[in-house]
Motif scaffolding. Structure first.
Motif, PDB file in Angstrom:
ATOM      1  N   LEU A  25      -7.698  26.286 -19.909  1.00  0.00           N
ATOM      2  CA  LEU A  25      -8.185  24.913 -20.044  1.00  0.00           C
ATOM      3  C   LEU A  25      -7.260  24.080 -20.929  1.00  0.00           C
ATOM      4  N   ALA A  26      -6.852  24.665 -22.062  1.00  0.00           N
ATOM      5  CA  ALA A  26      -6.011  23.898 -22.999  1.00  0.00           C
ATOM      6  C   ALA A  26      -4.702  23.488 -22.317  1.00  0.00           C
ATOM      7  N   GLU A  27      -4.185  24.358 -21.466  1.00  0.00           N
ATOM      8  CA  GLU A  27      -2.927  24.039 -20.790  1.00  0.00           C
ATOM      9  C   GLU A  27      -3.152  22.945 -19.739  1.00  0.00           C
ATOM     10  N   GLN A  28      -4.270  23.070 -18.994  1.00  0.00           N
ATOM     11  CA  GLN A  28      -4.606  22.010 -18.029  1.00  0.00           C
ATOM     12  C   GLN A  28      -4.657  20.657 -18.731  1.00  0.00           C
ATOM     13  N   GLU A  29      -5.354  20.644 -19.872  1.00  0.00           N
ATOM     14  CA  GLU A  29      -5.541  19.374 -20.593  1.00  0.00           C
ATOM     15  C   GLU A  29      -4.221  18.859 -21.138  1.00  0.00           C
ATOM     16  N   ALA A  30      -3.358  19.771 -21.595  1.00  0.00           N
ATOM     17  CA  ALA A  30      -2.057  19.351 -22.118  1.00  0.00           C
ATOM     18  C   ALA A  30      -1.200  18.761 -20.995  1.00  0.00           C
ATOM     19  N   GLN A  63       0.852  -1.190   0.000  1.00  0.00           N
ATOM     20  CA  GLN A  63       0.000   0.000   0.000  1.00  0.00           C
ATOM     21  C   GLN A  63       0.893   1.247   0.000  1.00  0.00           C
ATOM     22  N   VAL A  64       0.614   2.147  -0.908  1.00  0.00           N
ATOM     23  CA  VAL A  64       1.306   3.439  -0.906  1.00  0.00           C
ATOM     24  C   VAL A  64       0.277   4.521  -0.615  1.00  0.00           C
ATOM     25  N   VAL A  65       0.608   5.376   0.335  1.00  0.00           N
ATOM     26  CA  VAL A  65      -0.264   6.505   0.674  1.00  0.00           C
ATOM     27  C   VAL A  65       0.521   7.779   0.423  1.00  0.00           C
ATOM     28  N   ARG A  66      -0.100   8.727  -0.246  1.00  0.00           N
ATOM     29  CA  ARG A  66       0.554  10.017  -0.473  1.00  0.00           C
ATOM     30  C   ARG A  66      -0.485  11.108  -0.250  1.00  0.00           C
ATOM     31  N   ILE A  67      -0.122  12.091   0.558  1.00  0.00           N
ATOM     32  CA  ILE A  67      -0.986  13.255   0.716  1.00  0.00           C
ATOM     33  C   ILE A  67      -0.422  14.318  -0.220  1.00  0.00           C
ATOM     34  N   ILE A  68      -1.155  14.567  -1.302  1.00  0.00           N
ATOM     35  CA  ILE A  68      -0.630  15.435  -2.362  1.00  0.00           C
ATOM     36  C   ILE A  68      -1.436  16.733  -2.411  1.00  0.00           C
ATOM     37  N   ARG A  69      -0.852  17.774  -1.885  1.00  0.00           N
ATOM     38  CA  ARG A  69      -1.541  19.068  -1.898  1.00  0.00           C
ATOM     39  C   ARG A  69      -1.672  19.555  -3.340  1.00  0.00           C
ATOM     40  N   ASN A  70      -2.831  20.094  -3.701  1.00  0.00           N
ATOM     41  CA  ASN A  70      -3.047  20.704  -5.018  1.00  0.00           C
ATOM     42  C   ASN A  70      -3.163  22.210  -4.830  1.00  0.00           C
ATOM     43  N   PHE A  71      -2.467  22.957  -5.660  1.00  0.00           N
ATOM     44  CA  PHE A  71      -2.613  24.424  -5.586  1.00  0.00           C
ATOM     45  C   PHE A  71      -3.799  24.805  -6.466  1.00  0.00           C
ATOM     46  N   VAL A  72      -4.979  24.690  -5.894  1.00  0.00           N
ATOM     47  CA  VAL A  72      -6.186  24.750  -6.723  1.00  0.00           C
ATOM     48  C   VAL A  72      -6.485  26.145  -7.245  1.00  0.00           C
ATOM     49  N   GLU A  73      -6.144  27.178  -6.474  1.00  0.00           N
ATOM     50  CA  GLU A  73      -6.396  28.534  -6.982  1.00  0.00           C
ATOM     51  C   GLU A  73      -5.607  28.761  -8.270  1.00  0.00           C
ATOM     52  N   ARG A  74      -4.348  28.383  -8.222  1.00  0.00           N
ATOM     53  CA  ARG A  74      -3.492  28.567  -9.390  1.00  0.00           C
ATOM     54  C   ARG A  74      -3.974  27.702 -10.559  1.00  0.00           C
ATOM     55  N   TRP A  75      -4.363  26.483 -10.232  1.00  0.00           N
ATOM     56  CA  TRP A  75      -4.863  25.570 -11.275  1.00  0.00           C
ATOM     57  C   TRP A  75      -6.099  26.151 -11.952  1.00  0.00           C
ATOM     58  N   ASP A  76      -6.983  26.721 -11.133  1.00  0.00           N
ATOM     59  CA  ASP A  76      -8.215  27.300 -11.687  1.00  0.00           C
ATOM     60  C   ASP A  76      -7.936  28.536 -12.532  1.00  0.00           C
ATOM     61  N   ARG A  77      -6.750  29.098 -12.388  1.00  0.00           N
ATOM     62  CA  ARG A  77      -6.379  30.268 -13.189  1.00  0.00           C
ATOM     63  C   ARG A  77      -5.508  29.877 -14.381  1.00  0.00           C
ATOM     64  N   THR A  78      -5.474  28.582 -14.671  1.00  0.00           N
ATOM     65  CA  THR A  78      -4.677  28.081 -15.794  1.00  0.00           C
ATOM     66  C   THR A  78      -5.619  27.787 -16.963  1.00  0.00           C
TER      67      THR A  78
END
Lengths: 275, 431
Positions: free
Chosen positions: B285-290, B268-283
């Motif tokens: 769409l095409a870049e997110q998908e790429a 079992q591998v457990v990882r707590i991976i923080r997402n910088f969601v504000e920054r992601w939401d300001r990226t």
């Protein structure tokens, strides 16, 4: 096949531990009179020492003797910590004597932040007795008042008996982290006093349930012993090492002992027929 | 784009002014009828509280079991040192898990004593699809002389990867419990029960709860993969958990160089991976998908139209369709040899509060299982090191654990094969 049978039997043994427990009905209210009277003496002795020690401590603060005041901080608190469940019955005094910076909105800068930890902050964090004299006077006055109020108090049995567990709950919730004496890191002194205070109550009522609940007595004593052995590793001179010397493993040993004592001692009132 | 906005505005206006289409009107009417007589503080209703998983089998539950909406990982420091204490730990854990997963009525004590159960699920505990999965960390073996020669061959202390900023207070542990159920309350109830029953043998070190967004059932009976907090489907390329042969190959330990007690377990591998969601939401769409390598709305790979279309990188050696450093392409090259690196992911999304900078503390509680830790997570993570997605994510915690084989039946307990392998005679036999 043999394995299967023994496993089965053993699982049953565990299940049995979870079968309905019945609080002991054999302890009559009168049986508690002796232990409560003895506890009152214990409280008085601790209060007497607290008043004398606080006098020496606050005198050192007012005399501007930082080193002496620092050396008296941890030992002075011990007699307060040992009887904390009773001292806390007066929440106004508990707040002014023993509150922490984070009990106050403006933390260390809050004018309501007084008492032991305010002085600790000055001594250990700022390494100075500057401006501490008014806090020293207030602490002395509060401790004197506490002594007076408790002397006049009839100790409620359920508070006394419940105090054994309450002390463990305090340690489990807000002390095992080392946040109590955050400027001086003398938490192990407090621990020792909390455990001794809890064990005193347990020892006083122990004869009442020794016969009916020997397994419980053995388990609780064993955990108190485990705490003593662990704390003894950190003994230094008349007191204890600083809290940051405590290894992660020993912290876990203490945490487990505290949690287990809290669980077990939470049944002490019920076992003695108290509400 | 302009068209979409129009549509959105129209719908919103319809709802606001109550002059909507038949669909909107129908929905409103249905909920009004349903709500009749309901009070503000009535408990929300679920018809899934009696869903039940079995604790018993060759493998533990909670691995190929379809992931429910709520999950938690709790990591413990284990105080049990001797074989006798470890036996008591495993037996008590098994006994509690058996009760909690089955559900039922907890014993009633004298009311002068603390109650046996927290009561947060009411007087009768519903199973609510609960699974509790027990795994051991490397330190569990390392700190017990009598177990040190019985450690699973690949079990190690998780090392930081390039992009990690590990917080010591969120890492490792002697024992992990993965607790999953339809509702977070059921998980919390289970955790509190276990803590209350094992205070002298386990101390909680850290825990992370998570959830997965719930979707309405689809008319055609098909399923789609849940989304993570980046808004992308997460787990599309997972190996099929219903394919027993494939699970034997990728998930369950069967290697001859692993201890025989560990067979049918898994890493079992457990990882707590923080997402910088504000920054992601300001990226864009095409870049997110790429960066991910999939279309966001459908989950389809580039060059495909539906979620489960398999990307074909052999026709795209220069990364013109799917960037060479896209997340899904780095993670799974889709070649014959990369097939052995597949892992069974079972993640949850977490949301914890607000950072000191005022940003959301959100991310992925990544959980995965594999028969071979090196070929699985460690290889995949190595391939991902340096990926463009790293700008938006920061692993802060987790650990490696070995998930014990399943208890065979109610006479068995989790961890028995390990104790037997160590030569321990089951001594805690009282009648």
């Amino acid at each position: 096949m043999k394995l299967k049978i023994t496993l089965s039997a053993s699982l049953f043994a565990i299940t049995a531990a979870f079968l309905p427990r019945v609080a002991s009905a054999e302890v009559a209210p009168l049986d508690l009179v002796g232990p409560i009277a003895d506890y009152k003496i214990y409280v008085s002795e601790n209060l007497e020492k607290l008043v004398a020690d606080t006098k020496a401590f606050t005198d050192a603060v007012k005399a501007g003797d930082v080193d002496k005041a620092k050396s008296l901080f941890a030992p002075t608190r011990m007699s307060y910590e040992a009887i904390e469940p009773i001292a806390e019955l007066f929440s106004d005094l508990d707040g002014s004597i023993d509150s922490r910076a984070d009990d106050h909105e403006k933390a260390e800068k809050d004018p309501e932040f007084t008492g032991f930890h305010r002085i600790e902050y000055g001594l250990f964090s700022e390494n100075s007795t500057k401006d501490l004299a008014p806090f020293a006077d207030k602490l002395m006055a509060d401790v004197t008042e506490l002594n007076k109020r408790i002397t006049e108090l009839t100790l409620p049995p359920e508070k006394v008996v419940g105090g054994a567990a309450a002390l463990m709950e305090e340690v489990a919730a807000t002390k095992i982290s080392g946040e109590e004496d955050r400027y001086s890191h003398t938490d192990l002194w407090d621990f020792k006093a909390n455990f001794d205070g809890s064990r005193k109550i347990f020892d006083l009522v122990r004869p009442l349930i020794e016969k009916s609940d020997g397994e419980f007595i053995t388990k609780v004593s064993g955990n108190f012993d485990k705490v003593d052995v662990t704390l003894a590793k950190y003994k230094k001179g008349d007191g204890y090492e600083l809290y940051d010397k405590l290894t992660d493993d020993d912290r876990a040993v203490l945490a487990a002992a505290v949690n287990t004592l809290a669980e077990d001692l939470s049944t002490l009132r019920g076992k003695l027929g108290l509400n | 784009m302009g068209k979409d906005i129009d549509k959105f505005t129209t719908t919103r206006r319809s709802v606001l002014f109550g002059a909507g289409t038949a669909v909107v009107a129908g929905l409103t009417a249905a909920s009004a009828a349903q709500k009749q007589g309901e009070q503000v503080t009535d408990a929300p209703v679920s018809d899934k509280t009696q869903e039940r998983q079995s604790f018993y089998g060759v493998h533990q539950a909670g691995i190929v079991t379809p992931r429910p909406a709520a999950g938690m990982i709790a990591s413990f420091h284990v105080l049990a040192k001797t074989p006798e204490e470890v036996e008591r730990l495993f037996r008590t854990l098994s006994q509690r898990i058996d009760f909690l997963m089955k559900g039922g009525t907890p014993p009633e004590f004298d009311d002068k004593l603390p109650p046996s159960d927290s009561g947060i699920l009411g007087p009768v505990i519903p199973p609510d699809n609960l699974t509790i999965t027990v795994s051991l960390g490397s330190s569990f073996f390392d700190q017990r002389d009598w177990l040190i020669n019985h450690k699973p061959k690949q079990l190690s202390r998780m090392k930081a990867s390039r992009n990690d900023a590990l917080d010591a207070d969120l890492c490792h542990g002697d024992l992990s419990l993965q607790i999953c159920a339809n509702t977070p309350d059921t998980n919390i109830h289970a955790l509190r029960d276990i803590l209350k029953n094992l205070p002298d043998l386990m101390v909680l070190r850290w825990k992370q709860e998570g959830s997965v967004p719930v979707l309405p059932p689809k008319a055609d009976g098909t399923h789609e993969t849940a989304r993570n907090f980046l808004g992308f489907r997460d787990g599309t390329a997972n190996p099929d958990g219903n394919d027993a042969a494939l699970m034997d190959q990728l998930v369950w330990v069967r290697q001859s160089d692993e201890p025989s007690w560990a067979q049918a377990g898994t890493y079992q591998v457990v990882r707590i991976i923080r997402n910088f969601v504000e920054r992601w939401d300001r990226t864009p769409l095409a870049e997110q998908e790429a960066i991910i390598g999939r279309k966001k709305a459908s989950g389809a790979p580039f060059g495909g139209t539906a979620e489960f279309d398999v990307p074909d990188y052999s026709n795209d050696p220069e990364g013109k369709v799917t960037a060479l450093d896209a997340h899904i392409r780095l993670a799974n090259k889709r070649t014959k040899t990369s097939d052995e690196n597949r892992i069974l992911r079972r993640p949850f999304n977490y949301s914890n509060g607000v950072s000191k900078s005022g940003q959301l503390e959100q991310g992925l509680l990544f959980i995965c299982y594999q028969a071979d830790l090196e070929k699985g997570f460690i290889t995949v993570q190595r391939q991902l090191d340096g990926e463009p997605l790293e700008e938006y994510i920061k692993p802060i915690g987790g650990g490696f654990f070995f998930t014990l084989p399943g208890p065979a039946n109610e006479d068995d307990f989790v961890g028995r094969t390990l104790l037997e392998a160590s030569g321990h005679q089951m001594t805690r036999i009282k009648s």
